[in-house]
Design a protein around this motif. Structure first.
Motif, PDB file in Angstrom:
ATOM      1  N   GLY A  60       0.794  -1.217   0.000  1.00 47.96           N
ATOM      2  CA  GLY A  60       0.000   0.000   0.000  1.00 47.96           C
ATOM      3  C   GLY A  60       0.829   1.272   0.000  1.00 47.96           C
ATOM      4  O   GLY A  60       0.318   2.356  -0.328  1.00 47.96           O
ATOM      5  N   GLU A  61       2.104   1.187   0.358  1.00 45.75           N
ATOM      6  CA  GLU A  61       2.976   2.352   0.337  1.00 45.75           C
ATOM      7  C   GLU A  61       3.186   2.891  -1.075  1.00 45.75           C
ATOM      8  O   GLU A  61       3.509   4.058  -1.258  1.00 45.75           O
ATOM      9  CB  GLU A  61       4.338   2.000   0.950  1.00 45.75           C
ATOM     10  CG  GLU A  61       4.291   1.567   2.408  1.00 45.75           C
ATOM     11  CD  GLU A  61       4.004   2.735   3.324  1.00 45.75           C
ATOM     12  OE1 GLU A  61       4.938   3.479   3.639  1.00 45.75           O
ATOM     13  OE2 GLU A  61       2.831   2.899   3.708  1.00 45.75           O
ATOM     14  N   ILE A  62       2.993   2.021  -2.069  1.00 51.34           N
ATOM     15  CA  ILE A  62       3.164   2.459  -3.460  1.00 51.34           C
ATOM     16  C   ILE A  62       2.130   3.519  -3.805  1.00 51.34           C
ATOM     17  O   ILE A  62       2.442   4.547  -4.414  1.00 51.34           O
ATOM     18  CB  ILE A  62       3.055   1.245  -4.410  1.00 51.34           C
ATOM     19  CG1 ILE A  62       4.185   0.241  -4.109  1.00 51.34           C
ATOM     20  CG2 ILE A  62       3.105   1.687  -5.871  1.00 51.34           C
ATOM     21  CD1 ILE A  62       4.018  -1.096  -4.798  1.00 51.34           C
ATOM     22  N   ALA A  63       0.877   3.280  -3.396  1.00 52.79           N
ATOM     23  CA  ALA A  63      -0.183   4.257  -3.663  1.00 52.79           C
ATOM     24  C   ALA A  63       0.114   5.582  -2.976  1.00 52.79           C
ATOM     25  O   ALA A  63      -0.174   6.661  -3.515  1.00 52.79           O
ATOM     26  CB  ALA A  63      -1.529   3.697  -3.208  1.00 52.79           C
ATOM     27  N   LYS A  64       0.691   5.514  -1.784  1.00 51.84           N
ATOM     28  CA  LYS A  64       1.064   6.745  -1.072  1.00 51.84           C
ATOM     29  C   LYS A  64       2.024   7.573  -1.920  1.00 51.84           C
ATOM     30  O   LYS A  64       1.890   8.794  -2.030  1.00 51.84           O
ATOM     31  CB  LYS A  64       1.710   6.379   0.262  1.00 51.84           C
ATOM     32  CG  LYS A  64       2.174   7.575   1.079  1.00 51.84           C
ATOM     33  CD  LYS A  64       3.054   7.162   2.239  1.00 51.84           C
ATOM     34  CE  LYS A  64       2.319   6.346   3.274  1.00 51.84           C
ATOM     35  NZ  LYS A  64       3.182   6.048   4.450  1.00 51.84           N
ATOM     36  N   ASN A  65       2.990   6.917  -2.549  1.00 43.01           N
ATOM     37  CA  ASN A  65       3.981   7.630  -3.354  1.00 43.01           C
ATOM     38  C   ASN A  65       3.379   8.255  -4.609  1.00 43.01           C
ATOM     39  O   ASN A  65       3.902   9.250  -5.114  1.00 43.01           O
ATOM     40  CB  ASN A  65       5.124   6.694  -3.749  1.00 43.01           C
ATOM     41  CG  ASN A  65       6.088   6.426  -2.616  1.00 43.01           C
ATOM     42  OD1 ASN A  65       6.074   7.099  -1.595  1.00 43.01           O
ATOM     43  ND2 ASN A  65       6.931   5.420  -2.785  1.00 43.01           N
ATOM     44  N   THR A  66       2.303   7.690  -5.126  1.00 40.76           N
ATOM     45  CA  THR A  66       1.719   8.260  -6.347  1.00 40.76           C
ATOM     46  C   THR A  66       1.122   9.646  -6.097  1.00 40.76           C
ATOM     47  O   THR A  66       0.991  10.449  -7.016  1.00 40.76           O
ATOM     48  CB  THR A  66       0.610   7.348  -6.920  1.00 40.76           C
ATOM     49  OG1 THR A  66      -0.491   7.289  -5.994  1.00 40.76           O
ATOM     50  CG2 THR A  66       1.140   5.959  -7.196  1.00 40.76           C
ATOM     51  N   GLY A  67       0.763   9.925  -4.856  1.00 40.17           N
ATOM     52  CA  GLY A  67       0.118  11.199  -4.540  1.00 40.17           C
ATOM     53  C   GLY A  67       1.002  12.196  -3.836  1.00 40.17           C
ATOM     54  O   GLY A  67       0.490  13.118  -3.176  1.00 40.17           O
ATOM     55  N   LEU A  68       2.301  12.064  -3.976  1.00 38.09           N
ATOM     56  CA  LEU A  68       3.224  12.922  -3.225  1.00 38.09           C
ATOM     57  C   LEU A  68       3.048  14.400  -3.528  1.00 38.09           C
ATOM     58  O   LEU A  68       3.276  15.246  -2.653  1.00 38.09           O
ATOM     59  CB  LEU A  68       4.673  12.506  -3.509  1.00 38.09           C
ATOM     60  CG  LEU A  68       5.135  11.215  -2.830  1.00 38.09           C
ATOM     61  CD1 LEU A  68       6.507  10.804  -3.342  1.00 38.09           C
ATOM     62  CD2 LEU A  68       5.158  11.391  -1.331  1.00 38.09           C
TER      63      LEU A  68
END
Length: 260
Positions: A64-72
């Motif tokens: 789920g950390e990948i999705a966090k990075n998409t919205g930086l």
């Protein structure tokens, strides 16, 4: 005094306020290198999720950390001192310092980061996942990516006082003090007093307490020798391994009885 800290793997969620403003971050000389990492990291995480997971070294549970990075670029930002959590930051307890100590923290603490290079605890950033050990497909190893920009910026940030280097090895690889600056740099090892072995969890907690003690007492040593005196006066048991030559980093061993 400049204190170099590692980030934490665990991070608080992004804030609800305004999103990241890259131009507002401290150390503007790192801006181009930050933008390069940010662009590639977001692009990576918007693409093949499996590849992003592999590159970032994430377990299935952290996918789920990948999705966090998409919205930086759009996530709410908050002060870095609130974003970084974990043992060292719990022991440091920035939020509970008095106003004067918080001002000292804002001036003297610098947190290293695979994504941002280095930020002050007052810099507003979103929560992210990107360690210094990552090798991005386009930029390569982040430790190497940051080396030249850091060498250009950090000596000025260090000024003419002590550099207290509490970084882990992966983050220390991004910048190594040299020459006269190295001679007023000190690293700290935390050892179990009876065995003289390095302790992991208590190592982080003790480093956080050391920084808190210095900030709370308003102590800003000019060099390693003054730091040793200050720590002993604050109640720490310190052994010194002075450098064999001029212009080399000092190593201080702080001895503790507890290891948990």
């Amino acid at each position: 005094m400049l204190v170099l800290l590692p980030p934490s793997e665990g991070k608080a969620g992004s804030g609800r306020g305004a999103p990241l403003k890259p131009e507002s971050l401290s150390l503007p000389g790192l801006a181009a290198a930050r933008e390069a990492v940010l662009n590639e990291l977001v692009e990576l995480c918007l693409g093949d999720e499996g590849k992003a997971q592999e590159v970032l070294g994430l377990s299935e549970g952290l996918r789920g950390e990948i999705a966090k990075n998409t919205g930086l670029r759009t996530a709410g930002a908050r002060p870095a001192g609130e974003v970084y959590t974990g043992v060292l930051y719990d022991a440091l307890g920035l939020a509970s310092l008095d106003a004067a100590a918080k001002r000292r923290a804002a001036r003297s603490l610098l947190v290293f980061s695979g994504l941002w290079g280095a930020v002050r605890v007052t810099d507003r950033i979103p929560s992210y996942r990107c360690s210094m050990g990552v090798k991005l497909p386009g930029l390569g190893a982040l430790g190497g990516h940051w080396r030249a920009p850091m060498a250009a910026v950090l000596p000025e940030a260090a000024g003419d006082g002590l550099v207290l280097d509490l970084r882990s090895s992966a983050y220390a690889a991004a910048w190594k003090p040299k020459g006269e600056l190295a001679g007023r740099t000190a690293t700290v090892r935390v050892l179990h007093a009876p065995t003289r072995k390095v302790v992991s969890h208590f190592n982080k907690a003790t480093k956080g307490r050391i920084v808190r003690s210095l900030l709370a007492a308003g102590i800003a040593p000019k060099g390693p020798a003054e730091l040793v005196t200050a720590l002993r006066e604050l109640g720490y048991v310190v052994e010194v391994r002075e450098p064999a030559r001029a212009g080399a980093v000092w190593t201080l061993d702080v001895l503790v009885d507890e290891v948990t």
